[in-house]
Scaffold this active site. Structure first.
Site, PDB file in Angstrom:
ATOM      1  N   LYS A   5       3.307  -1.341   0.199  1.00  0.00           N
ATOM      2  CA  LYS A   5       3.140  -2.200  -1.117  1.00  0.00           C
ATOM      3  C   LYS A   5       4.310  -2.364  -1.675  1.00  0.00           C
ATOM      4  O   LYS A   5       5.274  -1.256  -1.961  1.00  0.00           O
ATOM      5  CB  LYS A   5       2.204  -1.374  -1.866  1.00  0.00           C
ATOM      6  N   ASP A  62      -2.930   4.557  -3.879  1.00  0.00           N
ATOM      7  CA  ASP A  62      -1.770   3.884  -4.105  1.00  0.00           C
ATOM      8  C   ASP A  62      -0.505   4.901  -4.448  1.00  0.00           C
ATOM      9  O   ASP A  62      -0.497   5.014  -5.639  1.00  0.00           O
ATOM     10  CB  ASP A  62      -1.644   2.626  -4.773  1.00  0.00           C
ATOM     11  N   LYS A  80       1.117  -5.152   0.975  1.00  0.00           N
ATOM     12  CA  LYS A  80       0.233  -5.447  -0.407  1.00  0.00           C
ATOM     13  C   LYS A  80       1.367  -6.169  -1.198  1.00  0.00           C
ATOM     14  O   LYS A  80       2.447  -5.423  -1.299  1.00  0.00           O
ATOM     15  CB  LYS A  80      -0.443  -4.410  -1.188  1.00  0.00           C
TER      16      LYS A  80
END
Length: 247
Positions: free
Chosen positions: A173, A99, A207
């Site tokens: 995300k 990430d 996400k």
């Protein structure tokens, strides 16, 4: 619906951030990993230095739990070489998901070439090593227009440079959970922000991280179309309870 398979159980605090000793914080990390194994969550999201520990515990438990970690966290403003070094170390330690914090400040300042390059290189490294890659855009630091533009930029880099079968492995995300907002405004996923991300990142998955504080919140996010949810209260949410945690 098995909500647990959408949940990335998350603990990203250092000992000092948690107000704990290193030993105490390590116990929290171990307990969070163990809980994720027992509960059958999708993934445990932890700091890079804890990835090896998680892999050891998962192997011992014969679990299918995935391990994710953060790259250039939480500001995302390091140079590309630093991002690459952190990503390679995480891969060597066995992380399944990388990430990356996107350099959203560079994006806001108009350095689009820098942002495109780090997305391209970071995604190449992840996919070449069979990892899932997520780009954290920090929605609380962006205007609505910037959320739309940055989501679209990540999508365009991916669809221009990678195969269609790779798209599902590259997420956009929402948040780190560590961004400091003024007047206690939300610093994580909100419904409007997620809708903008979904509309402009597609066909890449999204996400929702931060701000999901109940089972109903999680179900609403899933119904909107998110594929993963990051939360530090995964067990409470899965059990239909609410949490006051910021992330």
């Amino acid at each position: 619906m098995n909500v647990k398979q959408y949940l990335d159980s998350t603990y990203l605090k250092t000992a000092s951030q948690a107000g704990l000793s290193e030993e105490e914080n390590n116990i929290v990390v171990k307990n969070t990993i163990a809980e994720a194994i027992i509960e059958g969550f999708k993934l445990i999201m932890i700091r890079p230095e804890k990835v090896s520990l998680a892999k050891e515990m998962i192997l011992k438990a014969n679990s299918t739990l995935l391990v994710g970690t953060v790259i250039d966290f939480p500001e995302g403003n390091s140079d590309l070489e630093t991002k690459i070094k952190e990503a390679n170390e995480a891969i060597e330690n066995g992380a399944d998901d990388l990430d990356f914090v996107c350099n959203y400040e560079a994006f806001k300042n108009g350095d689009i070439a820098l942002v495109k390059k780090e997305i391209l290189i970071g995604t190449q490294i992840g996919l070449a090593n069979n990892k899932t890659v997520k780009w954290i855009i920090e929605v609380a630091a962006l205007t609505d227009k910037e959320i739309i533009q940055l989501s679209a930029l990540i999508k365009n880099v991916v669809i221009t440079n990678f195969k269609e079968e790779d798209y599902a492995l590259v997420f956009v995300k929402s948040s780190t959970g560590f961004f400091k907002t003024e007047n206690d405004l939300p610093n994580g996923a909100t419904i409007p922000a997620i809708i903008m991300m979904l509309e402009n990142a597609s066909p890449l998955p999204v996400k929702a991280a931060g701000g999901v504080r109940s089972y109903d919140d999680a179900i609403e996010m899933i119904r909107l179309g998110v594929k993963r949810i990051g939360t530090s209260a995964a067990k409470l949410i899965a059990n239909g309870q609410n949490t006051t945690n910021q992330y």
